[in-house]
Design a protein around this motif. Structure first.
Motif, mmCIF file in Angstrom:
data_model
loop_
_atom_site.group_PDB
_atom_site.id
_atom_site.type_symbol
_atom_site.label_atom_id
_atom_site.label_comp_id
_atom_site.label_asym_id
_atom_site.label_seq_id
_atom_site.Cartn_x
_atom_site.Cartn_y
_atom_site.Cartn_z
ATOM 1 N N ILE A 44 -11.987 10.586 -32.683
ATOM 2 C CA ILE A 44 -11.196 10.642 -31.457
ATOM 3 C C ILE A 44 -11.607 11.889 -30.701
ATOM 4 O O ILE A 44 -11.626 12.992 -31.260
ATOM 5 N N LEU A 45 -11.985 11.707 -29.436
ATOM 6 C CA LEU A 45 -12.432 12.841 -28.650
ATOM 7 C C LEU A 45 -11.287 13.788 -28.349
ATOM 8 O O LEU A 45 -10.165 13.368 -28.073
ATOM 9 N N THR A 46 -11.581 15.065 -28.403
ATOM 10 C CA THR A 46 -10.604 16.093 -28.047
ATOM 11 C C THR A 46 -11.022 16.723 -26.726
ATOM 12 O O THR A 46 -12.128 16.479 -26.232
ATOM 13 N N ALA A 47 -10.154 17.550 -26.166
ATOM 14 C CA ALA A 47 -10.488 18.230 -24.912
ATOM 15 C C ALA A 47 -11.741 19.079 -25.084
ATOM 16 O O ALA A 47 -12.587 19.144 -24.186
ATOM 17 N N ALA A 48 -11.902 19.723 -26.224
ATOM 18 C CA ALA A 48 -13.077 20.561 -26.466
ATOM 19 C C ALA A 48 -14.358 19.726 -26.479
ATOM 20 O O ALA A 48 -15.416 20.196 -26.066
ATOM 21 N N ASP A 49 -14.278 18.477 -26.933
ATOM 22 C CA ASP A 49 -15.456 17.614 -26.979
ATOM 23 C C ASP A 49 -15.899 17.190 -25.582
ATOM 24 O O ASP A 49 -17.060 16.856 -25.368
ATOM 25 N N THR A 50 -14.988 17.175 -24.647
ATOM 26 C CA THR A 50 -15.309 16.673 -23.309
ATOM 27 C C THR A 50 -15.526 17.771 -22.283
ATOM 28 O O THR A 50 -15.814 17.478 -21.136
#
Length: 151
Positions: free
Chosen positions: A122-128
């Motif tokens: 699941i993507l997190t804010a840091a990943d995006t």
């Protein structure tokens, strides 16, 4: 969610097949080339009529076909509708010359099985974020991604 995948021999075909089956769901089975199956013409005729929006109560033509036809699968193509992303299989059948359902049948050998490694995250804010980057657990990276080559 995103997924990372790494495959062994014939990677593109193995990956496509694995993704197709994941999208189709766990209860979908597709016959293999060489298998014997029954084709039910009446059901096919009804589906064609429904897709062509035939008027209800209209007379269905009589094609004088048996209610089931024993066929051999000669080709299977796993496809995706580009407009709806719906997966489907296109199966080509050849009627058997001898229509005996008690025929002794040896199924074809199973196809070679390619091992497909995959994971989901699941993507997190840091990943995006623009400066972030995708952070993965080392375990998933080592299992699913090809090793880095140093020059």
């Amino acid at each position: 969610m995103i997924g990372g995948v790494a495959c062994d021999a014939d990677a593109e075909t193995a990956l496509y097949s694995a993704l197709w089956h994941a999208c189709a769901g766990p209860f979908v089975t597709v016959p293999r080339e060489g298998e014997l199956v029954f084709y039910f013409p009446q059901g096919h005729i009804e589906q064609v009529e429904a897709s062509e929006n035939q008027a209800v109560g209209q007379q269905i033509p009589n094609y004088n076909l048996p209610w089931k036809i024993l066929c051999r699968v000669i080709n299977v193509q796993l496809k995706v509708d580009p407009n709806t992303d719906e997966v489907f299989a296109q199966v080509t059948l050849l009627p058997e010359p001898k229509q005996d359902e008690n025929i002794v049948y040896e199924p074809p050998p199973p196809p070679p099985r390619f091992h497909v490694h995959s994971f989901s995250k699941i993507l997190t804010a840091a990943d995006t974020s623009t400066y972030g980057g995708l952070s993965l657990l080392k375990k998933y990276a080592e299992e699913s991604l090809p090793p880095l080559v140093r020059f």
